[in-house]
Design an enzyme around this catalytic site. Structure first.
Site, PDB file in Angstrom:
ATOM      1  N   ALA A 135       0.870  -1.170   0.000  1.00 58.47           N
ATOM      2  CA  ALA A 135       0.000   0.000   0.000  1.00 58.47           C
ATOM      3  C   ALA A 135       0.910   1.224   0.000  1.00 58.47           C
ATOM      4  O   ALA A 135       2.056   1.150   0.465  1.00 58.47           O
ATOM      5  CB  ALA A 135      -0.875  -0.017   1.242  1.00 58.47           C
ATOM      6  N   GLY A 144       0.403  -4.856   1.138  1.00 57.05           N
ATOM      7  CA  GLY A 144      -0.782  -4.961   0.285  1.00 57.05           C
ATOM      8  C   GLY A 144      -0.520  -5.733  -1.003  1.00 57.05           C
ATOM      9  O   GLY A 144      -1.445  -6.317  -1.576  1.00 57.05           O
ATOM     10  N   GLU A 198      -0.823  -9.310  -0.178  1.00 54.87           N
ATOM     11  CA  GLU A 198      -2.243  -9.580   0.090  1.00 54.87           C
ATOM     12  C   GLU A 198      -3.047  -9.694  -1.202  1.00 54.87           C
ATOM     13  O   GLU A 198      -3.971 -10.502  -1.293  1.00 54.87           O
ATOM     14  CB  GLU A 198      -2.812  -8.477   0.991  1.00 54.87           C
ATOM     15  CG  GLU A 198      -2.193  -8.537   2.386  1.00 54.87           C
ATOM     16  CD  GLU A 198      -2.595  -7.351   3.253  1.00 54.87           C
ATOM     17  OE1 GLU A 198      -2.210  -6.216   2.914  1.00 54.87           O
ATOM     18  OE2 GLU A 198      -3.291  -7.566   4.249  1.00 54.87           O
ATOM     19  N   GLU A 257       4.122  -4.720   7.705  1.00 49.47           N
ATOM     20  CA  GLU A 257       3.306  -3.639   8.295  1.00 49.47           C
ATOM     21  C   GLU A 257       3.669  -3.290   9.730  1.00 49.47           C
ATOM     22  O   GLU A 257       3.671  -2.118  10.102  1.00 49.47           O
ATOM     23  CB  GLU A 257       1.815  -4.004   8.231  1.00 49.47           C
ATOM     24  CG  GLU A 257       1.186  -3.812   6.860  1.00 49.47           C
ATOM     25  CD  GLU A 257       1.295  -5.050   5.984  1.00 49.47           C
ATOM     26  OE1 GLU A 257       2.115  -5.950   6.279  1.00 49.47           O
ATOM     27  OE2 GLU A 257       0.564  -5.117   4.978  1.00 49.47           O
TER      28      GLU A 257
HETATM   29  N1  DAK Z   1       4.535   3.173  -0.864  1.00 45.42           N
HETATM   30  C1  DAK Z   1       4.859   4.324  -1.489  1.00 45.42           C
HETATM   31  N2  DAK Z   1       5.935   4.489  -2.267  1.00 45.42           N
HETATM   32  C2  DAK Z   1       6.729   3.420  -2.421  1.00 45.42           C
HETATM   33  C3  DAK Z   1       6.471   2.176  -1.803  1.00 45.42           C
HETATM   34  C4  DAK Z   1       5.301   2.076  -0.994  1.00 45.42           C
HETATM   35  N3  DAK Z   1       4.919   0.940  -0.416  1.00 45.42           N
HETATM   36  N4  DAK Z   1       7.451   1.334  -2.147  1.00 45.42           N
HETATM   37  C5  DAK Z   1       8.279   2.001  -2.955  1.00 45.42           C
HETATM   38  N5  DAK Z   1       7.859   3.257  -3.133  1.00 45.42           N
HETATM   39  C6  DAK Z   1       8.478   4.325  -3.926  1.00 45.42           C
HETATM   40  C7  DAK Z   1       9.698   4.924  -3.229  1.00 45.42           C
HETATM   41  O1  DAK Z   1       9.281   5.868  -2.295  1.00 45.42           O
HETATM   42  C8  DAK Z   1      10.422   5.503  -4.405  1.00 45.42           C
HETATM   43  O2  DAK Z   1       9.780   6.698  -4.776  1.00 45.42           O
HETATM   44  P1  DAK Z   1      10.661   8.028  -5.144  1.00 45.42           P
HETATM   45  O3  DAK Z   1      11.454   8.315  -3.917  1.00 45.42           O
HETATM   46  O4  DAK Z   1      11.504   7.609  -6.304  1.00 45.42           O
HETATM   47  O5  DAK Z   1       9.643   9.057  -5.494  1.00 45.42           O
HETATM   48  C9  DAK Z   1      10.168   4.512  -5.522  1.00 45.42           C
HETATM   49  O6  DAK Z   1       8.994   3.786  -5.132  1.00 45.42           O
HETATM   50  C10 DAK Z   1      11.281   3.511  -5.696  1.00 45.42           C
HETATM   51  O7  DAK Z   1      11.520   2.888  -4.460  1.00 45.42           O
HETATM   52  P2  DAK Z   1      12.981   2.860  -3.762  1.00 45.42           P
HETATM   53  O8  DAK Z   1      13.827   3.976  -4.252  1.00 45.42           O
HETATM   54  O9  DAK Z   1      12.758   2.731  -2.307  1.00 45.42           O
HETATM   55  O10 DAK Z   1      13.551   1.501  -4.368  1.00 45.42           O
HETATM   56  P3  DAK Z   1      14.616   0.527  -3.680  1.00 45.42           P
HETATM   57  O11 DAK Z   1      14.974  -0.434  -4.744  1.00 45.42           O
HETATM   58  O12 DAK Z   1      15.707   1.299  -3.036  1.00 45.42           O
HETATM   59  O13 DAK Z   1      13.805  -0.231  -2.519  1.00 45.42           O
HETATM   60  C11 DAK Z   1      11.922  -1.421  -1.580  1.00 45.42           C
HETATM   61  C12 DAK Z   1      12.732  -1.078  -2.853  1.00 45.42           C
HETATM   62  C13 DAK Z   1      10.680  -2.215  -1.986  1.00 45.42           C
HETATM   63  C14 DAK Z   1      12.781  -2.297  -0.647  1.00 45.42           C
HETATM   64  C15 DAK Z   1      11.561  -0.096  -0.841  1.00 45.42           C
HETATM   65  O14 DAK Z   1      10.927   0.757  -1.804  1.00 45.42           O
HETATM   66  C16 DAK Z   1      10.601  -0.314   0.285  1.00 45.42           C
HETATM   67  O15 DAK Z   1      10.964  -0.737   1.374  1.00 45.42           O
HETATM   68  N6  DAK Z   1       9.302   0.000   0.037  1.00 45.42           N
HETATM   69  C17 DAK Z   1       8.283  -0.135   1.064  1.00 45.42           C
HETATM   70  C18 DAK Z   1       7.870  -1.570   1.205  1.00 45.42           C
HETATM   71  C19 DAK Z   1       6.844  -1.775   2.291  1.00 45.42           C
HETATM   72  O16 DAK Z   1       7.085  -1.528   3.472  1.00 45.42           O
HETATM   73  N7  DAK Z   1       5.677  -2.209   1.864  1.00 45.42           N
HETATM   74  C20 DAK Z   1       4.558  -2.433   2.765  1.00 45.42           C
HETATM   75  C21 DAK Z   1       3.737  -1.202   2.813  1.00 45.42           C
HETATM   76  S1  DAK Z   1       2.576  -1.286   4.133  1.00 45.42           S
HETATM   77  C22 DAK Z   1      -4.415  -0.977   6.429  1.00 45.42           C
HETATM   78  C23 DAK Z   1      -4.535  -0.952   5.070  1.00 45.42           C
HETATM   79  C24 DAK Z   1      -3.507  -1.346   4.295  1.00 45.42           C
HETATM   80  C25 DAK Z   1      -2.321  -1.787   4.846  1.00 45.42           C
HETATM   81  C26 DAK Z   1      -2.216  -1.816   6.214  1.00 45.42           C
HETATM   82  C27 DAK Z   1      -3.260  -1.444   6.998  1.00 45.42           C
HETATM   83  N8  DAK Z   1      -5.463  -0.574   7.247  1.00 45.42           N
HETATM   84  C28 DAK Z   1      -6.140   0.605   6.874  1.00 45.42           C
HETATM   85  C29 DAK Z   1      -5.546  -1.096   8.566  1.00 45.42           C
HETATM   86  C30 DAK Z   1      -1.209  -2.132   4.026  1.00 45.42           C
HETATM   87  C31 DAK Z   1       0.038  -1.792   4.391  1.00 45.42           C
HETATM   88  C32 DAK Z   1       1.204  -1.934   3.500  1.00 45.42           C
HETATM   89  O17 DAK Z   1       1.146  -2.478   2.421  1.00 45.42           O
END
Ligand code: DAK
Length: 269
Positions: free
Chosen positions: A74, A119, A122, A142
Site C-alpha cells: 500500500a 498490500g 495480500e 506492516e
Molecule cells: N509506498 C509508497 N511508495 C513506495 C512504496 C510504498 N509501499 N514502495 C516504494 N515506493 C516508492 C519509493 O518511495 C520511491 O519513490 P521516489 O522516492 O523515487 O519518489 C520509488 O517507489 C522507488 O523505491 P525505492 O527507491 O525505495 O527503491 P529501492 O529499490 O531502493 O527499494 C523497496 C525497494 C521495496 C525495498 C523499498 O521501496 C521499500 O521498502 N518500500 C516499502 C515496502 C513496504 O514496506 N511495503 C509495505 C507497505 S505497508 C491498512 C490498510 C492497508 C495496509 C495496512 C493497513 N489498514 C487501513 C488497517 C497495508 C500496508 C502496507 O502495504
C-alpha cells in the site's frame, strides 16, 4: 491478436486480451506499483466492469509493470496522512478488490515479478494461486510501520502457509524469497525471469481452458466458500454443488465424450 477490452480508461492499469485470456498489469512502475486510493479504485472499477460483462476470457493473469516489483505495498506516503476513518475506508477499498478477485468466475494467477510486500502480498493471496520469478520477495512488513495487514493478510496467509508460519511472518515483518515461498506453499512455481513467468502463466491458463469453464467456476466458488466454514458445512456445499452440476451441459458432454473416446467440446454452462 491483442485487443482492447475495457470501455473505461485507467491511468494505472494496463489490460490486454490474447487468445481468450486477459493480462492485467498494475502500471505505476516509478512507485514500484504501490497501491494508493486511485490505483485501488481503478482496480475495483476494472474488476466490477469485468464481472458485469459477459466474460469472453477464460482466465486472468495479474502482474506488475517492470521487472522489479509486483506491488511494493500500500502507498505508505498516502497512508501517513490518514486518520482512523480514512484508514478504515482504505482497508475497506483494498478488501473489496481482494473479494472481487475471489468472486471472478475464472481462474486468476498472480504472476509475481519482484517485490510483493504488504498490500502486494495480500493482493497475490486473493488470486487463485501464485507463480513467481526468481527475484520475487514476499512479506508483510506492516508492523514495522506501526500498522497491521489491512487487505486480508491476517486472514488469508494462515490458510496458505499455516497458522504458525503466518504469525512468524506477520510478527517479524520478515520477507521470504521465491524459493522459500515455494517451500511454504505460497508459490506454486518459480521461473527465471518475468518473460518466462508470464509465458508459464499463459500456458497454465491454456491448459485449464481445455476443461469445463462451468465446472471450474463452480469448483472455485465451493473452495472459496469452504474457507469460511467448518469441514462439515463445506462438505455440505460441495455435495449440493456436485449435485447441481449434473444438470449442466458441460458435465453431460464431458462424461459422454469420455465414454465415446473423443475430446469434449465444452460450452461453459
Ligand atoms: N509506498 C509508497 N511508495 C513506495 C512504496 C510504498 N509501499 N514502495 C516504494 N515506493 C516508492 C519509493 O518511495 C520511491 O519513490 P521516489 O522516492 O523515487 O519518489 C520509488 O517507489 C522507488 O523505491 P525505492 O527507491 O525505495 O527503491 P529501492 O529499490 O531502493 O527499494 C523497496 C525497494 C521495496 C525495498 C523499498 O521501496 C521499500 O521498502 N518500500 C516499502 C515496502 C513496504 O514496506 N511495503 C509495505 C507497505 S505497508 C491498512 C490498510 C492497508 C495496509 C495496512 C493497513 N489498514 C487501513 C488497517 C497495508 C500496508 C502496507 O502495504
Amino acid at each position: 491478436m491483442e485487443k482492447d477490452f475495457m470501455t473505461t480508461n485507467f491511468k494505472n492499469l494496463n489490460y490486454i486480451e490474447q487468445e481468450n485470456l486477459g493480462i492485467l498489469t498494475i502500471d505505476r512502475e516509478k512507485k514500484l506499483n504501490a497501491l494508493d486510493v486511485e490505483v485501488l479504485m481503478e482496480l475495483r472499477d476494472f474488476l466490477e466492469e469485468l464481472m458485469t460483462k459477459k466474460l469472453s476470457i477464460k482466465g486472468l493473469i495479474f502482474t506488475g509493470a517492470g521487472s522489479k516489483a509486483f506491488i511494493a505495498g500500500a502507498d505508505i506516503a498516502s497512508m501517513s496522512n490518514m486518520e482512523e476513518k480514512d484508514g478504515e475506508q482504505f482497508a475497506s477499498l483494498g478488501q473489496q478488490v481482494t473479494l472481487l478477485f475471489e468472486a471472478l468466475p475464472i481462474p486468476v494467477i498472480a504472476c509475481v515479478n519482484g517485490y510483493a510486500l504488504g498490500g502486494g502480498c495480500e493482493m497475490a493471496l486473493a488470486c487463485d494461486f501464485i507463480y513467481a520469478s526468481e527475484n520475487a520477495l514476499f512479506g508483510l512488513p506492516e508492523v514495522g510501520l506501526g500498522l497491521i495487514p489491512g487487505f486480508g493478510g491476517t486472514q488469508r496467509l494462515e490458510n496458505v502457509v499455516g497458522r504458525n508460519f503466518a504469525r512468524e511472518m506477520i510478527y517479524t515483518g520478515r520477507s521470504i524469497n521465491a524459493h522459500e515461498a515455494r517451500e511454504r506453499g505460497l508459490v506454486n512455481q518459480v521461473f527465471s525471469d518475468k518473460e518466462a513467468l508470464i509465458e508459464a502463466g499463459k500456458k497454465c491458463l491454456k491448459e485449464i481452458m481445455q476443461k469445463s469453464p462451468h465446472a471450474i467456476k463452480v469448483a472455485k466458488k465451493v473452495m472459496n466458500r469452504g474457507n469460511d466454514l467448518t469441514v462439515e458445512e463445506g462438505l455440505s456445499i460441495e455435495r449440493q454443488k456436485f449435485g447441481s452440476i449434473f444438470s449442466s451441459y458441460d458435465m453431460k458432454e464431458g462424461t459422454k465424450a469420455f465414454v465415446e473416446k473423443r475430446k469434449p467440446e465444452f460450452k461453459g454452462n
